[in-house]
Design a protein around this motif. Sequence first.
Motif, PDB file in Angstrom:
ATOM      1  N   MET A   1     -11.243   4.161   6.765  1.00  0.00           N
ATOM      2  CA  MET A   1     -10.095   3.271   6.985  1.00  0.00           C
ATOM      3  C   MET A   1      -9.565   2.739   5.648  1.00  0.00           C
TER       4      MET A   1
ATOM      5  N   ASN B   1     -12.177  -3.038  -3.481  1.00  0.00           N
ATOM      6  CA  ASN B   1     -11.331  -2.962  -4.681  1.00  0.00           C
ATOM      7  C   ASN B   1     -10.582  -4.266  -4.901  1.00  0.00           C
TER       8      ASN B   1
ATOM      9  N   SER C   1       0.849  -1.206   0.000  1.00  0.00           N
ATOM     10  CA  SER C   1       0.000   0.000   0.000  1.00  0.00           C
ATOM     11  C   SER C   1       0.881   1.251   0.000  1.00  0.00           C
ATOM     12  N   SER C   2       0.628   2.129  -0.966  1.00  0.00           N
ATOM     13  CA  SER C   2       1.434   3.349  -1.115  1.00  0.00           C
ATOM     14  C   SER C   2       0.839   4.522  -0.344  1.00  0.00           C
ATOM     15  N   GLY C   3      -0.421   4.366   0.066  1.00  0.00           N
ATOM     16  CA  GLY C   3      -1.121   5.470   0.737  1.00  0.00           C
ATOM     17  C   GLY C   3      -1.850   6.382  -0.239  1.00  0.00           C
TER      18      GLY C   3
ATOM     19  N   LEU D   1     -11.206  -1.638  12.620  1.00  0.00           N
ATOM     20  CA  LEU D   1     -12.474  -1.200  12.015  1.00  0.00           C
ATOM     21  C   LEU D   1     -13.665  -1.821  12.753  1.00  0.00           C
TER      22      LEU D   1
ATOM     23  N   ALA E   1      -6.274   2.480   5.098  1.00  0.00           N
ATOM     24  CA  ALA E   1      -4.954   1.868   5.331  1.00  0.00           C
ATOM     25  C   ALA E   1      -5.048   0.357   5.179  1.00  0.00           C
TER      26      ALA E   1
ATOM     27  N   SER F   1      -0.686   0.696  -4.961  1.00  0.00           N
ATOM     28  CA  SER F   1       0.384   1.512  -5.571  1.00  0.00           C
ATOM     29  C   SER F   1       0.004   2.236  -6.868  1.00  0.00           C
TER      30      SER F   1
ATOM     31  N   LYS G   1      -7.271   7.999  -8.786  1.00  0.00           N
ATOM     32  CA  LYS G   1      -7.714   7.894  -7.379  1.00  0.00           C
ATOM     33  C   LYS G   1      -8.316   9.209  -6.880  1.00  0.00           C
TER      34      LYS G   1
ATOM     35  N   LYS H   1     -18.021  -9.127   4.449  1.00  0.00           N
ATOM     36  CA  LYS H   1     -17.151  -8.280   5.288  1.00  0.00           C
ATOM     37  C   LYS H   1     -17.926  -7.104   5.893  1.00  0.00           C
TER      38      LYS H   1
ATOM     39  N   MET I   1      -4.477   6.076  -2.189  1.00  0.00           N
ATOM     40  CA  MET I   1      -5.943   6.134  -2.115  1.00  0.00           C
ATOM     41  C   MET I   1      -6.380   6.973  -0.909  1.00  0.00           C
TER      42      MET I   1
HETATM   43  O1  PMT Z   1      -2.454   2.697  -0.602  1.00  0.00           O
HETATM   44  P1  PMT Z   1      -2.667   2.427  -2.090  1.00  0.00           P
HETATM   45  O2  PMT Z   1      -1.406   1.934  -2.769  1.00  0.00           O
HETATM   46  O3  PMT Z   1      -3.274   3.612  -2.778  1.00  0.00           O
HETATM   47  O4  PMT Z   1      -3.708   1.214  -2.214  1.00  0.00           O
HETATM   48  C1  PMT Z   1      -5.006   1.405  -1.761  1.00  0.00           C
HETATM   49  C2  PMT Z   1      -5.550   0.159  -1.057  1.00  0.00           C
HETATM   50  C3  PMT Z   1      -5.678  -0.975  -2.064  1.00  0.00           C
HETATM   51  C4  PMT Z   1      -4.612  -0.263   0.091  1.00  0.00           C
HETATM   52  C5  PMT Z   1      -6.943   0.580  -0.460  1.00  0.00           C
HETATM   53  O5  PMT Z   1      -7.798   0.947  -1.514  1.00  0.00           O
HETATM   54  C6  PMT Z   1      -7.551  -0.548   0.367  1.00  0.00           C
HETATM   55  O6  PMT Z   1      -8.193  -1.458  -0.143  1.00  0.00           O
HETATM   56  N1  PMT Z   1      -7.360  -0.472   1.725  1.00  0.00           N
HETATM   57  C7  PMT Z   1      -7.809  -1.494   2.655  1.00  0.00           C
HETATM   58  C8  PMT Z   1      -6.810  -2.618   2.708  1.00  0.00           C
HETATM   59  C9  PMT Z   1      -7.191  -3.682   3.715  1.00  0.00           C
HETATM   60  O7  PMT Z   1      -6.573  -3.787   4.723  1.00  0.00           O
HETATM   61  O8  PMT Z   1      -8.282  -4.389   3.389  1.00  0.00           O
HETATM   62  P2  PMT Z   1      -8.870  -5.607   4.265  1.00  0.00           P
HETATM   63  O9  PMT Z   1      -9.953  -6.148   3.404  1.00  0.00           O
HETATM   64  O10 PMT Z   1      -7.791  -6.504   4.703  1.00  0.00           O
HETATM   65  O11 PMT Z   1      -9.477  -4.909   5.542  1.00  0.00           O
HETATM   66  C10 PMT Z   1     -10.812  -4.430   5.579  1.00  0.00           C
HETATM   67  C11 PMT Z   1     -10.876  -3.162   6.398  1.00  0.00           C
HETATM   68  O12 PMT Z   1     -10.520  -3.460   7.762  1.00  0.00           O
HETATM   69  C12 PMT Z   1      -9.981  -2.032   5.960  1.00  0.00           C
HETATM   70  O13 PMT Z   1     -10.705  -0.829   6.067  1.00  0.00           O
HETATM   71  C13 PMT Z   1      -8.820  -2.086   6.955  1.00  0.00           C
HETATM   72  O14 PMT Z   1      -8.285  -0.760   7.160  1.00  0.00           O
HETATM   73  C14 PMT Z   1      -9.503  -2.604   8.207  1.00  0.00           C
HETATM   74  N2  PMT Z   1      -8.635  -3.418   9.086  1.00  0.00           N
HETATM   75  C15 PMT Z   1      -8.012  -4.530   8.613  1.00  0.00           C
HETATM   76  C16 PMT Z   1      -7.262  -5.297   9.468  1.00  0.00           C
HETATM   77  C17 PMT Z   1      -7.166  -4.923  10.816  1.00  0.00           C
HETATM   78  N3  PMT Z   1      -6.445  -5.640  11.680  1.00  0.00           N
HETATM   79  N4  PMT Z   1      -7.794  -3.828  11.255  1.00  0.00           N
HETATM   80  C18 PMT Z   1      -8.534  -3.085  10.424  1.00  0.00           C
HETATM   81  O15 PMT Z   1      -9.113  -2.061  10.818  1.00  0.00           O
END
Ligand code: PMT
Length: 406
Positions: free
Chosen positions: A268, A360, A210-212, A305, A270, A370, A393, A348, A214
């Motif tokens: 969220m 995404n 993740s580049s940050g 989250l 990240a 990225s 983005k 989810k 988004m």
């Molecule tokens: O940063 P970029 O390079 O621009 O890329 C963007 C991205 C692809 C990283 C972004 O668009 C994205 O999808 N971010 C969420 C990544 C992620 O962690 O997805 P997840 O499906 O694993 O988690 C679901 C949600 O739970 C997310 O909002 C995450 O922040 C949150 N989470 C996940 C794990 C955790 N332990 N705690 C959380 O809060």
Amino acid sequence: MLNGKNILIGITGGIAAYKICELIRMYKRNGANVRVVCTPNALNFVTKLTLQNLSQNEVGVDEFDIAQFKPEHISYADEADIMLIAPATANTIGKIANGICDNLLTSVACAFSKPIIIAPAMNCGMWNNNFVEENISKLQAKGIYILEPEEGFLACGYEGKGRLCDLNKIYEKTVEILSLQKNLSGKKIVITAGGTIEEIDSVRYISNYSSGKMGIALADTAYEQGADVILITSVDTQKPYGVIKIKSAEDLKNAVENEYDSADCIIMAAAVADYRAKNIADHKLKKDETSDSFTLELVKNPDILQELCKKRDKVLCGQNLSDRKNNKPLIVGFCAESENLIENAKSKIEKKGCDYLIANDISRKDIGFSSDYNEVTILDKTGSAKKLERAAKTKIARQIFREIYG
Ligand code: PMT
């Protein structure tokens, strides 16, 4: 419609420069304060006196003609709510796309942190040139609005795409962007961005791609639309709004929790690590010469989250119905999937309990991790889903706020 708005027009050296005289009148008739900066070549097509009379303001051409303490390019950039560059020649487009500041107009554009609209006009061969195409893509990726030229009979005698687009189109786009600008004013928006960094020892860590970009695009957009923004991120970045630098999921959790009470919305974006090393060595771990394998024990990170949503719902449960109207904070999650995107996103959003989940596909190279681009589907609690087609983005970020705040 434009009362109190400050519009800065940059005119470059193309025949369509004369059309901008009418555009200045349109902006002025609708209440805007208009200032004009020109490249020296623009004055071959339209006079400074004409522009000064129409805008009722001094017209800037020379970067070093400093009337006040502040350098001219900074004061122009500070004062305006939006910058329009029209007509934009291939030359000026190339300079802005590559950070070149060799005159007042290009310096102002470089210093400008609010929305920029570029309306190119040029010969059709120039418009189809690969370098010009690349420069236009670069500008779009940075969130600059491009109003493409139109097909027709060109001043150079050719027939093709290159005419400055209709002035009404430029006017309407300006109004649309400016009306979005203060949409989020009075709201505090907390956004997380980038991958977390989970240390293993003093020199190694677990992270992700993740580049940050988004999350930062969302934060920039929220700021542009008048919100009080806090960006919580592992990425080094300097912004005109609050940035809290974090490393691990635990740091991120603490930072979000500190902002929770005052936040109207938490997004969220990240990529948070699901696991971290059970023990972090305070020295560099040595290679074990007696074994070909190495076992690292990981423990689960909290699901931040999900915990935030539980906390919010618990508070809401304890309130009587009239207080519940203020469903604060709005919580938006992202969902990164490499297969069965929508199916997994649906389960989810149910599990995490957030108001919106933005899904995404991270298996694609042209979007997601990225990339400067993304393609997302926004799910809400009621089960409805809306797809936002692949775009920069920055554009996706604007569409996301439009979806969640209307
Ligand atoms: O940063 P970029 O390079 O621009 O890329 C963007 C991205 C692809 C990283 C972004 O668009 C994205 O999808 N971010 C969420 C990544 C992620 O962690 O997805 P997840 O499906 O694993 O988690 C679901 C949600 O739970 C997310 O909002 C995450 O922040 C949150 N989470 C996940 C794990 C955790 N332990 N705690 C959380 O809060």
